[in-house]
Design a protein around this motif. Structure first.
Motif, mmCIF file in Angstrom:
data_model
loop_
_atom_site.group_PDB
_atom_site.id
_atom_site.type_symbol
_atom_site.label_atom_id
_atom_site.label_comp_id
_atom_site.label_asym_id
_atom_site.label_seq_id
_atom_site.Cartn_x
_atom_site.Cartn_y
_atom_site.Cartn_z
ATOM 1 N N LEU A 35 0.847 -1.198 0.000
ATOM 2 C CA LEU A 35 0.000 0.000 0.000
ATOM 3 C C LEU A 35 0.888 1.255 0.000
ATOM 4 C CD1 LEU A 35 -2.634 -1.300 2.578
ATOM 5 C CD2 LEU A 35 -2.551 -1.635 0.122
ATOM 6 N N THR A 36 0.230 2.429 -0.019
ATOM 7 C CA THR A 36 0.971 3.692 -0.229
ATOM 8 C C THR A 36 2.213 3.818 0.671
ATOM 9 O OG1 THR A 36 -1.177 4.640 -0.660
ATOM 10 C CG2 THR A 36 0.632 6.193 -0.404
ATOM 11 N N ASN A 37 2.040 3.521 1.947
ATOM 12 C CA ASN A 37 3.179 3.649 2.882
ATOM 13 C C ASN A 37 4.313 2.701 2.508
ATOM 14 O OD1 ASN A 37 0.995 1.776 3.805
ATOM 15 N ND2 ASN A 37 2.581 1.120 5.224
ATOM 16 N N GLY A 38 3.958 1.511 2.029
ATOM 17 C CA GLY A 38 4.978 0.541 1.634
ATOM 18 C C GLY A 38 5.745 1.019 0.412
ATOM 19 N N TRP A 39 5.021 1.658 -0.526
ATOM 20 C CA TRP A 39 5.700 2.195 -1.723
ATOM 21 C C TRP A 39 6.659 3.324 -1.349
ATOM 22 C CZ3 TRP A 39 6.256 -0.564 -5.772
ATOM 23 C CH2 TRP A 39 5.304 -1.549 -6.053
ATOM 24 N N ARG A 40 6.255 4.104 -0.350
ATOM 25 C CA ARG A 40 7.166 5.186 0.093
ATOM 26 C C ARG A 40 8.465 4.582 0.612
ATOM 27 N NH1 ARG A 40 2.296 7.861 3.040
ATOM 28 N NH2 ARG A 40 1.530 9.217 1.387
ATOM 29 N N LYS A 64 11.232 -0.284 -10.389
ATOM 30 C CA LYS A 64 11.226 -1.540 -11.134
ATOM 31 C C LYS A 64 10.084 -2.439 -10.674
ATOM 32 C CE LYS A 64 15.133 -3.612 -8.606
ATOM 33 N NZ LYS A 64 16.464 -4.170 -8.698
ATOM 34 N N LEU A 65 9.686 -2.333 -9.417
ATOM 35 C CA LEU A 65 8.584 -3.180 -8.949
ATOM 36 C C LEU A 65 7.238 -2.702 -9.472
ATOM 37 C CD1 LEU A 65 9.766 -3.960 -5.317
ATOM 38 C CD2 LEU A 65 9.332 -5.613 -7.134
ATOM 39 N N ARG A 66 7.117 -1.375 -9.644
ATOM 40 C CA ARG A 66 5.843 -0.844 -10.167
ATOM 41 C C ARG A 66 5.524 -1.453 -11.532
ATOM 42 N NH1 ARG A 66 7.382 4.435 -7.717
ATOM 43 N NH2 ARG A 66 5.902 4.677 -6.024
ATOM 44 N N GLN A 67 6.589 -1.728 -12.289
ATOM 45 C CA GLN A 67 6.357 -2.261 -13.652
ATOM 46 C C GLN A 67 5.832 -3.686 -13.650
ATOM 47 O OE1 GLN A 67 10.130 -1.688 -15.552
ATOM 48 N NE2 GLN A 67 10.077 0.471 -14.996
ATOM 49 N N LEU A 78 -1.968 -1.154 -10.904
ATOM 50 C CA LEU A 78 -2.436 -0.306 -9.813
ATOM 51 C C LEU A 78 -3.826 -0.780 -9.407
ATOM 52 C CD1 LEU A 78 -1.576 2.297 -8.315
ATOM 53 C CD2 LEU A 78 -2.888 3.568 -10.015
ATOM 54 N N VAL A 79 -4.011 -0.992 -8.114
ATOM 55 C CA VAL A 79 -5.334 -1.415 -7.623
ATOM 56 C C VAL A 79 -6.128 -0.155 -7.277
ATOM 57 C CG1 VAL A 79 -6.535 -2.706 -5.809
ATOM 58 C CG2 VAL A 79 -4.351 -3.548 -6.703
ATOM 59 N N GLN A 80 -7.375 -0.096 -7.728
ATOM 60 C CA GLN A 80 -8.176 1.128 -7.587
ATOM 61 C C GLN A 80 -8.664 1.349 -6.157
ATOM 62 O OE1 GLN A 80 -8.506 3.115 -10.276
ATOM 63 N NE2 GLN A 80 -7.241 1.576 -11.290
ATOM 64 N N GLY A 81 -8.751 2.612 -5.777
ATOM 65 C CA GLY A 81 -9.538 2.971 -4.591
ATOM 66 C C GLY A 81 -8.818 3.012 -3.254
ATOM 67 N N ILE A 82 -7.541 2.615 -3.174
ATOM 68 C CA ILE A 82 -6.864 2.680 -1.867
ATOM 69 C C ILE A 82 -5.486 3.334 -1.995
ATOM 70 C CG2 ILE A 82 -7.704 1.052 -0.114
ATOM 71 C CD1 ILE A 82 -6.632 -1.259 -1.646
ATOM 72 N N GLY A 83 -5.436 4.504 -2.603
ATOM 73 C CA GLY A 83 -4.152 5.183 -2.787
ATOM 74 C C GLY A 83 -3.312 4.395 -3.771
ATOM 75 N N GLU A 84 -1.977 4.389 -3.545
ATOM 76 C CA GLU A 84 -1.162 3.547 -4.418
ATOM 77 C C GLU A 84 -1.105 2.141 -3.825
ATOM 78 O OE1 GLU A 84 2.910 4.520 -5.475
ATOM 79 O OE2 GLU A 84 2.937 2.807 -6.846
ATOM 80 N N ALA A 85 -1.846 1.242 -4.417
ATOM 81 C CA ALA A 85 -1.843 -0.149 -3.944
ATOM 82 C C ALA A 85 -1.602 -1.045 -5.136
ATOM 83 C CB ALA A 85 -3.172 -0.478 -3.292
ATOM 84 N N ARG A 86 -0.681 -1.975 -4.975
ATOM 85 C CA ARG A 86 -0.423 -2.975 -6.015
ATOM 86 C C ARG A 86 -0.181 -4.295 -5.312
ATOM 87 N NH1 ARG A 86 1.526 0.094 -10.721
ATOM 88 N NH2 ARG A 86 1.834 2.201 -9.939
ATOM 89 N N CYS A 87 -0.578 -5.365 -5.994
ATOM 90 C CA CYS A 87 -0.289 -6.681 -5.444
ATOM 91 C C CYS A 87 0.892 -7.260 -6.228
ATOM 92 C CB CYS A 87 -1.524 -7.571 -5.574
ATOM 93 S SG CYS A 87 -1.233 -9.179 -4.856
ATOM 94 N N LEU A 88 1.996 -7.456 -5.521
ATOM 95 C CA LEU A 88 3.210 -7.968 -6.181
ATOM 96 C C LEU A 88 3.287 -9.475 -6.040
ATOM 97 C CD1 LEU A 88 5.836 -5.481 -4.682
ATOM 98 C CD2 LEU A 88 4.827 -5.398 -6.953
ATOM 99 N N LYS A 89 4.004 -10.104 -6.974
ATOM 100 C CA LYS A 89 4.402 -11.489 -6.727
ATOM 101 C C LYS A 89 5.468 -11.414 -5.634
ATOM 102 C CE LYS A 89 5.201 -14.350 -10.198
ATOM 103 N NZ LYS A 89 5.661 -14.838 -11.519
ATOM 104 N N ARG A 90 5.335 -12.232 -4.605
ATOM 105 C CA ARG A 90 6.338 -12.192 -3.531
ATOM 106 C C ARG A 90 7.738 -12.429 -4.074
ATOM 107 N NH1 ARG A 90 4.926 -12.707 2.268
ATOM 108 N NH2 ARG A 90 2.735 -12.189 2.303
#
Ligand SMILES: Cc1cc2nc3c(=O)[nH]c(=O)nc-3n(C[C@H](O)[C@H](O)[C@H](O)COP(=O)(O)OP(=O)(O)OC[C@H]3O[C@@H](n4cnc5c(N)ncnc54)[C@H](O)[C@@H]3O)c2cc1C
Length: 388
Positions: free
Chosen positions: A52-57, A67-70, A74-86
């Motif tokens: 989530l946003t704090n984790g991206w910061r 490089k991870l953003r690529q 982007l998951v909608q509705g909760i700031g910058e949220a993305r689900c990464l492959k671990r």
């Protein structure tokens, strides 16, 4: 002094998300460390992880956010949220470390403090001894370092989580949001990673029969399908479609909020980070991000107090100064992290209790506390761990 002991400046116990993030944060500040990981290779159990946003910061501070953003939508509705492959996250953290930083097959069995210098001495499973100036325990929920610090063993919710991916070679067509559904004590969620891969999880009561399934993906899948048999067809298809290799079943552990509020997280030059410090239920999707934040704060505090750990430690009187400075840096780190972690662990503790109880009265009480005591639902994503 034991002549056979290897001397190292900074040892990080555990090469999971927080151990690697801590090593990388220190590396970015020009400080070398060694990560001792008991497994023979990097592990990425659990398929996906929401950042989530704090984790991206925090990942920005570590220099791996772009490089991870690529790799994830982007998951909608909760700031910058993305689900990464671990595995992508672990790889991104590990590949920016200097060669030789991670030692695999290296399990720390016990820790004691040197009688004269008070620096830690580690006993490894291969029979070797290591003397280090600093020990950071990133060794997860059953941490030997937390044990050494006198922290209580972590506890288990009566719940477990099944996680996996479903791969759709022609595209899954799912919306780019986190879709959660709850029926009774079963909660299921789905979130896309990219256009072909979707991550899903099911949180449910833990029954004794589930323990047989821990290492058997076919059995995990069977039990999971059984628990969601009343869910919509799309959710059932997702699990039927899953990649068996990605499946895992995990019991949910936590460190109680009052233990985080009162816990002694430093002894001499030894401290903890990540799940070893604050394992929490996955209900906020923040455990991993909190470990990355720990890494940034700890590396900042250490680097502010010392320019060069190795040089300072050349004789006994300087050792004493170094010991004091490291202690002050670790105290500052614990101070900066404590209340942030108390709030998150309170929310996840209450949510875990809510899902784990069948009493309507208890549910009602917990809901009231959640509404009355906690700040707005997404308060935890607004946090900024600060510059590295
Ligand atoms: C179901 C579930 C869903 C989750 N979802 C999210 C999410 O969406 N977002 C999020 O941010 N977080 C999430 N989390 C939390 C997140 O997974 C954890 O907080 C994170 O993985 C913890 O990382 P860590 O490095 O602290 O510990 P670990 O991942 O446990 O790593 C510890 C490492 O230490 C090693 N080790 C252990 N003991 C020793 C020893 N004695 N010597 C040497 N090595 C040792 C282990 O082999 C391991 O590699 C979730 C957790 C669960 C259970």
């Amino acid at each position: 002094m034991d002549a056979a002991a290897e001397e190292l400046d900074i040892v990080i116990a555990g090469g999971g998300i927080s151990g690697l993030a801590t090593a990388l944060a220190l590396h970015r500040k020009g400080i070398r460390s060694v990560v001792m990981e008991r497994s023979e290779a990097l592990r990425a159990t659990g398929a996906g992880i929401a950042i989530l946003t704090n984790g991206w910061r925090a990942l920005e501070e570590l220099g791996v956010a772009s490089k991870l953003r690529q790799t994830a939508l982007l998951v909608q509705g909760i700031g910058e949220a993305r689900c990464l492959k671990r595995s992508d996250l672990i790889k991104a953290l590990a590949e920016d470390l200097p060669p030789g930083t991670i030692r695999f097959g290296c399990q720390i069995l016990s820790i004691k403090l040197d009688d004269l210098s008070y620096f830690p001495i580690l006993q490894l499973s291969n029979g070797k001894l290591v003397r280090s100036k600093i020990l950071i325990g990133c060794d997860g929920a059953n941490s030997v370092v937390a044990d050494f610090l006198g922290l209580k063993p972590t506890k288990v919710f009566p719940l477990c989580a099944v996680r996996g991916y479903a791969n759709y070679p022609h595209g899954h067509g799912f919306s780019t949001d986190l879709v959660r559904l709850r029926k009774g004590n079963v909660m299921s969620g789905r979130v896309p990673i990219d256009n072909n891969l979707a991550f899903w999880f099911v949180v449910q009561r833990l029954y004794p029969r589930d323990s047989k399934a821990f290492k058997d993906p076919e059995l995990i899948k069977e039990l999971c399908l059984e628990s969601i048999k009343d869910f919509p067809r799309e959710r059932i298809e997702l699990i039927k479609n899953c990649d068996l290799n990605s499946l895992s079943l995990t019991t949910l552990r936590y460190r109680a909020p009052w233990e985080i509020l009162l816990g002694r997280f430093r002894n001499g030059c030894v401290t903890v980070a990540g799940d070893a410090m604050h394992v929490m239920g996955p209900f906020l999707g923040q455990g991993g991000s909190a470990g990355i934040e720990d890494a940034v704060v700890l590396a900042r505090c250490l680097s502010q107090k010392m320019n060069s750990v190795g040089q300072l430690a050349s004789n006994a009187s300087e050792d004493h100064i170094l010991w004091q400075q490291i202690g002050e840096a670790m105290d500052q780190y614990v101070k900066e992290r404590r209340m942030r972690l108390v709030w998150m662990s309170t929310q996840t503790y209450l949510t875990g209790k809510l899902l784990g109880t069948s009493s309507m009265f208890v549910k009602l009480c917990i809901l009231m506390v959640l509404v009355l005591v906690l700040p707005s639902p997404l308060y935890h994503t607004r946090y900024h761990c600060g510059r590295l």
